[in-house]
Scaffold this active site. Structure first.
Site, mmCIF file in Angstrom:
data_model
loop_
_atom_site.group_PDB
_atom_site.id
_atom_site.type_symbol
_atom_site.label_atom_id
_atom_site.label_comp_id
_atom_site.label_asym_id
_atom_site.label_seq_id
_atom_site.Cartn_x
_atom_site.Cartn_y
_atom_site.Cartn_z
ATOM 1 N N CYS A 245 0.836 -1.203 0.000
ATOM 2 C CA CYS A 245 0.000 0.000 0.000
ATOM 3 C C CYS A 245 0.871 1.253 0.000
ATOM 4 C CB CYS A 245 -0.914 0.001 1.224
ATOM 5 S SG CYS A 245 -1.846 1.540 1.427
ATOM 6 N N CYS B 204 -4.446 1.514 8.577
ATOM 7 C CA CYS B 204 -4.180 0.070 8.573
ATOM 8 C C CYS B 204 -2.792 -0.166 9.164
ATOM 9 C CB CYS B 204 -4.281 -0.485 7.161
ATOM 10 S SG CYS B 204 -5.923 -0.369 6.439
ATOM 11 N N GLN C 12 -22.691 -3.160 9.282
ATOM 12 C CA GLN C 12 -21.338 -3.711 9.271
ATOM 13 C C GLN C 12 -20.619 -3.350 7.974
ATOM 14 O OE1 GLN C 12 -19.885 -4.945 11.752
ATOM 15 N NE2 GLN C 12 -21.339 -5.961 13.106
ATOM 16 N N ASN D 45 -25.907 -6.713 21.222
ATOM 17 C CA ASN D 45 -24.888 -6.309 20.246
ATOM 18 C C ASN D 45 -24.601 -4.817 20.439
ATOM 19 O OD1 ASN D 45 -23.185 -6.250 17.967
ATOM 20 N ND2 ASN D 45 -24.893 -5.701 16.635
ATOM 21 N N CYS E 54 -17.827 -5.641 19.720
ATOM 22 C CA CYS E 54 -16.774 -5.079 18.874
ATOM 23 C C CYS E 54 -15.638 -4.524 19.724
ATOM 24 C CB CYS E 54 -17.335 -3.994 17.956
ATOM 25 S SG CYS E 54 -18.109 -2.610 18.836
#
EC number: 2.1.1.189
Length: 390
Positions: A12, A23, A225, A322, A349
């Site tokens: 990348c 990232c 999502q 959730n 999460c």
């Protein structure tokens, strides 16, 4: 996963040049990333796992490490005659992220086209330093079913709407797969993504998605999502785990657009879904209607307040939670403990808040835990945990 894809992600240019560091683990093999995440999860949940019970941790679920993301949040930078869609780099430069390898190829192409759209419309990007300009963000969401899109323009005021409407017919003629277009008005000079007012520029107001033959809908403000490939496996796993208990009644708290509850629903099960965001509830209701479900009720309420208003006599056989990253909180943990359903399925999460909540849920033990790598190259992941009454 092909070697070409793996190598492409590892190379990348944005990351290598220090332009985008989102990232942060992209230079590590995916297997190594998942191994580190698995170790982190096991350490956090170790206090709740009996000795010699490592088998509770099922193998992690992974997907592609590029081309998987279905949502782009682009800051609009530069000038009206030369706009840039992307981010501000750590050094303060405007970085064009249209070619980010997390996006599918058709999404990359559309982002480039939207850059030209902004230029043709003459929409001045909002300047945070001067508190001037109109266009703050472009938000693009892709459905994997037919490659259709929901497109949002976040403006400072209504002044730019006419320019968008002027150029929109040509864009929609070129990209008929753009099904929903809206303008969000965010007048506040703060780092807030969206405001309260949403103005639709198309007749359609929702985007259809489909996981495991379950229709789900996306509206501008409803959470969804961002990794559909792994999310589909998450929902299918939840369906399989819940089916083992043959529940006749089910609560889906923090239900969003209803992904978990609708996967577990049938006309033999009474399903109640609770979510604070009204747009998400509207989506869940559309799905239930399309599926022909009769014993389903979705309500726009705070999940903790909903549970507080119920007595133990109202308890369902099984409860799904959730929550957002903050977890469900001590008050709801206490309510769940008092209701004492057969089982609690917790999708998290944030494993740190999952562990914190497990300290406050009394009378239950973990029977299954599985990691879902919805967010490759980052420290984040989703966890599915099954708690069964002692």
């Amino acid at each position: 996963m092909s070697a070409a894809i793996v190598n492409a992600v590892k190379q990348c240019g944005y990351f290598n040049q220090g332009q985008c560091l989102s990232c942060r683990h992209i230079q590590q093999p995916l297997a190594q990333q998942v191994a580190v995440k698995t170790q982190t999860l096991q350490q956090l949940l170790a206090p709740f796992i009996p000795a010699n019970s490592a088998e509770l941790f099922l193998p992690p679920i992974t997907g592609d490490d590029s081309g998987f993301r279905n949502k782009a949040k682009m800051v609009v930078l530069g000038a009206a005659h030369e706009p840039v869609l992307g981010i501000v780099s750590p050094s303060g430069e405007a970085v064009d992220l249209c070619d980010c390898l997390l996006y599918p190829g058709d999404m990359q192409a559309l982002l480039h086209r939207l850059t030209r759209f902004v230029q043709q419309a003459g929409l001045p990007p909002y300047r945070v330093d001067k508190a001037k300009g109109e266009l703050k963000f472009i938000l693009l969401t892709r459905s994997q079913v037919r490659g259709e899109y929901l497109l949002r323009f976040v403006l400072r005021s209504h002044n730019g709407i006419e320019r968008i409407e002027r150029e929109l017919p040509a864009l929609l003629a070129e990209y008929p797969q753009i099904k929903v277009v809206s303008v969000n008005i965010q007048p506040i000079h703060m780092a807030i993504l969206e405001g309260d007012e949403e103005i639709f520029l198309t007749e359609n107001t929702r985007l259809e998605e489909r996981f495991n033959h379950v229709p789900l809908f996306i509206r501008p403000k409803s959470f969804f999502q961002t990794n559909p490939q792994v999310a589909a496996q998450l929902y299918q796993t939840a369906r399989d785990w819940v089916a083992e208990f043959s529940p006749r009644s089910l609560w889906d708290l923090f239900c969003g657009v209803g992904g978990f509850g609708l996967h577990c629903a049938s006309n033999d099960i009474t399903l109640t879904g609770i979510e604070i965001e009204a747009e998400a509830i509207a989506c869940a209701q559309m799905s239930a209607q399309m599926m022909g479900l009769e014993n389903v009720q979705f309500m726009a309420l705070d999940s903790t307040d909903f549970a507080k208003g119920k007595s133990a006599a109202d308890k369902p056989d099984l409860i799904i939670v959730n929550p957002p990253r903050r977890g469900i909180g001590e008050a709801l943990c206490q309510s769940l403990s008092e209701f004492a359903p057969k089982a609690i399925l917790y999708s998290s999460c944030n494993p740190k808040t999952l562990a914190k909540d497990l300290e406050h849920i009394q009378g239950y033990h973990l029977t299954k835990v599985q990691l879902f790598d919805l967010f490759p190259h980052t420290d984040h992941f989703e966890v599915l945990a099954m708690l069964v009454k002692d």
